[in-house]
Design a protein around this motif. Structure first.
Motif, PDB file in Angstrom:
ATOM      1  N   GLU A   1      -9.109  -8.361   4.398  1.00 59.04           N
ATOM      2  CA  GLU A   1      -8.082  -6.818   3.614  1.00 59.04           C
ATOM      3  C   GLU A   1      -7.594  -7.081   2.739  1.00 59.04           C
ATOM      4  N   SER A   2      -6.251  -6.185   2.851  1.00 55.29           N
ATOM      5  CA  SER A   2      -5.796  -6.013   1.460  1.00 55.29           C
ATOM      6  C   SER A   2      -4.597  -6.572   0.824  1.00 55.29           C
ATOM      7  N   ASP A   3      -4.957  -5.916  -0.754  1.00 56.35           N
ATOM      8  CA  ASP A   3      -4.633  -6.997  -1.510  1.00 56.35           C
ATOM      9  C   ASP A   3      -3.107  -7.356  -1.704  1.00 56.35           C
ATOM     10  N   THR A   4      -2.058  -7.527  -1.031  1.00 53.15           N
ATOM     11  CA  THR A   4      -0.322  -7.039  -0.725  1.00 53.15           C
ATOM     12  C   THR A   4       0.728  -7.906  -2.361  1.00 53.15           C
ATOM     13  N   SER A   5      -0.210  -8.389  -3.020  1.00 53.72           N
ATOM     14  CA  SER A   5      -0.349  -8.546  -4.386  1.00 53.72           C
ATOM     15  C   SER A   5       0.168  -7.255  -4.876  1.00 53.72           C
TER      16      SER A   5
ATOM     17  N   LYS B   1       4.083  -4.363  -5.939  1.00 55.37           N
ATOM     18  CA  LYS B   1       4.637  -3.485  -5.025  1.00 55.37           C
ATOM     19  C   LYS B   1       3.768  -2.693  -4.361  1.00 55.37           C
ATOM     20  N   TYR B   2       4.776  -2.300  -2.868  1.00 51.93           N
ATOM     21  CA  TYR B   2       4.092  -1.801  -2.045  1.00 51.93           C
ATOM     22  C   TYR B   2       3.413  -0.267  -1.727  1.00 51.93           C
ATOM     23  N   MET B   3       4.489   0.755  -2.735  1.00 51.16           N
ATOM     24  CA  MET B   3       3.863   1.897  -2.860  1.00 51.16           C
ATOM     25  C   MET B   3       3.118   1.864  -4.143  1.00 51.16           C
ATOM     26  N   LYS B   4       3.187   1.315  -5.156  1.00 49.17           N
ATOM     27  CA  LYS B   4       2.541   1.385  -6.319  1.00 49.17           C
ATOM     28  C   LYS B   4       0.875   1.073  -5.744  1.00 49.17           C
ATOM     29  N   ARG B   5       0.520   0.028  -5.166  1.00 49.11           N
ATOM     30  CA  ARG B   5      -0.527  -0.380  -4.846  1.00 49.11           C
ATOM     31  C   ARG B   5      -1.383   0.952  -3.386  1.00 49.11           C
ATOM     32  N   LEU B   6      -0.339   1.861  -2.875  1.00 51.21           N
ATOM     33  CA  LEU B   6      -1.206   2.604  -1.765  1.00 51.21           C
ATOM     34  C   LEU B   6      -0.824   4.599  -3.054  1.00 51.21           C
ATOM     35  N   ALA B   7      -0.391   4.570  -4.150  1.00 53.38           N
ATOM     36  CA  ALA B   7      -0.524   5.420  -4.628  1.00 53.38           C
ATOM     37  C   ALA B   7      -1.938   4.988  -5.235  1.00 53.38           C
ATOM     38  N   ALA B   8      -2.618   3.506  -5.298  1.00 51.22           N
ATOM     39  CA  ALA B   8      -3.849   3.464  -6.245  1.00 51.22           C
ATOM     40  C   ALA B   8      -5.065   3.748  -5.006  1.00 51.22           C
ATOM     41  N   THR B   9      -4.286   4.237  -4.030  1.00 53.21           N
ATOM     42  CA  THR B   9      -5.583   5.020  -2.683  1.00 53.21           C
ATOM     43  C   THR B   9      -6.448   3.770  -2.854  1.00 53.21           C
ATOM     44  N   ASP B  10      -6.463   3.204  -2.658  1.00 53.78           N
ATOM     45  CA  ASP B  10      -8.068   1.937  -2.770  1.00 53.78           C
ATOM     46  C   ASP B  10      -8.128   2.172  -0.871  1.00 53.78           C
TER      47      ASP B  10
ATOM     48  N   GLU C   1      -0.157  -6.409   4.954  1.00 53.68           N
ATOM     49  CA  GLU C   1       0.654  -5.074   4.640  1.00 53.68           C
ATOM     50  C   GLU C   1       1.872  -4.661   5.582  1.00 53.68           C
ATOM     51  N   VAL C   2       1.796  -4.457   6.706  1.00 56.55           N
ATOM     52  CA  VAL C   2       2.225  -3.753   7.256  1.00 56.55           C
ATOM     53  C   VAL C   2       3.857  -4.234   7.356  1.00 56.55           C
ATOM     54  N   GLN C   3       3.740  -5.930   7.061  1.00 52.28           N
ATOM     55  CA  GLN C   3       5.031  -6.316   6.878  1.00 52.28           C
ATOM     56  C   GLN C   3       5.839  -5.719   5.768  1.00 52.28           C
TER      57      GLN C   3
END
Length: 401
Positions: free
Chosen positions: A53-57, A59-68, A77-79
């Protein structure tokens, strides 16, 4: 261990009980897009099962930008997405607004694509299941949306679908997408949410289409207080169109959104007029109503079996034998339907054709079709069922379908 804002319900699937996650008022539906009438090819189930499962540590937007795309979607993540979508401190800039639609752009430009939030009110679309079917049943969507083509459900594991689809973008080349997807429904039965995020490109072969990037594409469908249905979409996608300024995309989005909403409203109007019952209809019941309906159905069915009178009870030790009896009864019913089908086919061949304007088949064929339709509806209702965590083993604590 889940955070405090998560709770658990139980999912009964083919005799097995598994924990089901909840994010606020949204309950995860592990069956995913298959519950909306899509056929899963199941070719990537094992491969998806090896991913974590995704690592939610962070900021949300920063992790999305990494396109992992190596990680599955998690409830945490949904929360984080819900927290982002609901903030009203100036993070969203209004691009267009009227009484029917609203388009906003996220001010933070960290993502490679344009992040927009699009809202619409469909006052004439009063059936949530029909609107959801329009958007999430890709076979139905082909009938009114000429842009989304070639949708394929490649697999499902741990509450995640693997979804591939192509979007036409004339005069440019087609764009294709490979995404993880999770499906949620509101606990009160008054809404559904679809959440997508890009998956590893290696999970789908490259074609002549240009592989686009989905940072997030989340759709919420819910009741409007004044009647009708609301659609709320948060979309952050990079279509990889070189030399195209992002302000042009912002300029085009409101007009395209209006056209899209009009098409959805027109399709749901047609479906309502023909009294269509979409595969996802049973998801728009509260957990308590589903529990009462399922308990009533199962109790009624079990009362036809030997030793299932009012004085009888189902204990965990007897579940295996009772399950076998139920499956046997279902098999008998299936054989009866098969016999009806064979007789109906013969009747259809030897009887004269019905007069013009009448039913297209012999009455026995129609009778069989009605029986088959009722039986298939029963299967869908029992395929995946939600019950609150029982304090005692419930009478229908297992399922035969």
């Amino acid at each position: 261990c889940l955070p405090a804002h998560h709770s658990m319900t139980y999912c009964h699937v083919a005799g097995m009980v598994e924990a089901r996650s909840q994010v606020g008022n949204w309950i995860l539906e592990p069956g995913g897009l298959a519950l909306c009438g899509n056929t899963s090819e199941a070719s990537h189930n094992a491969l998806m099962g090896t991913k974590c499962e995704s690592d939610t540590s962070g900021k949300y937007m920063k992790r999305l930008a990494a396109t992992d795309g190596q990680h599955l979607i998690s409830v945490e993540e949904v929360q984080q997405f819900l927290d982002l979508a609901e903030i009203n401190n100036g993070a969203w800039e209004v691009v267009a607004e009227d009484s029917r639609i609203k388009v906003q752009r996220f001010r933070d430009r960290k993502l490679g694509g344009v992040c927009v939030k699009m809202w619409a009110h469909l006052p004439s679309s009063t059936d949530l299941s029909l609107v959801s079917n329009c958007l999430l049943n890709y076979e139905d969507r082909k009938s009114w949306d000429s842009q989304v083509i070639g949708a394929r459900l490649l697999g499902n594991a741990r509450g995640n679908d693997l979804l591939y689809y192509v979007v036409r973008a004339p005069p440019l080349a087609d764009r294709d997408f490979i995404c993880f997807h999770s499906l949620f429904r509101r606990k009160d039965g008054k809404g559904m949410m679809s959440y997508q995020r890009g998956a590893d490109n290696a999970l789908a072969p490259f074609t002549n289409a240009v592989r686009a990037t989905t940072y997030v594409l989340a759709t919420q469908i819910y009741e409007h207080p004044d009647g009708g249905t609301c659609i709320n979409i948060v979309s952050a996608i990079d279509p990889h169109i070189p030399l195209l300024p992002k302000w042009i995309i912002n300029l085009l989005t409101p007009s395209e959104w209006r056209r899209f909403v009009a098409a959805v409203e027109n399709r749901t109007r047609q479906a309502a007029a023909s009294r269509e019952v979409p595969p996802c209809a049973f998801l728009f019941q509260s957990a308590e109503i589903q529990k009462e309906d399922i308990t009533g159905r199962s109790t009624s069915f079990m009362s036809t079996l030997p030793g299932s009178g009012p004085e009888s009870s189902v204990s965990p030790s007897s579940e295996s034998s009772r399950s076998s009896e139920l499956r046997g009864s279902c098999a008998d019913f299936s054989e009866e339907l098969a016999d009806e089908a064979e007789d109906a086919q013969v009747a259809d061949e030897v009887e004269p054709a019905p007069p013009e304007g009448a039913s297209g088949h012999h009455p026995r064929v129609n009778k069989y079709k009605e029986q088959r339709r009722d039986y298939e509806w029963d299967l869908r209702q029992h395929d995946i069922m939600i019950l609150e965590v029982p304090t005692q083993p419930p009478r229908c604590g297992f399922v035969c379908f």
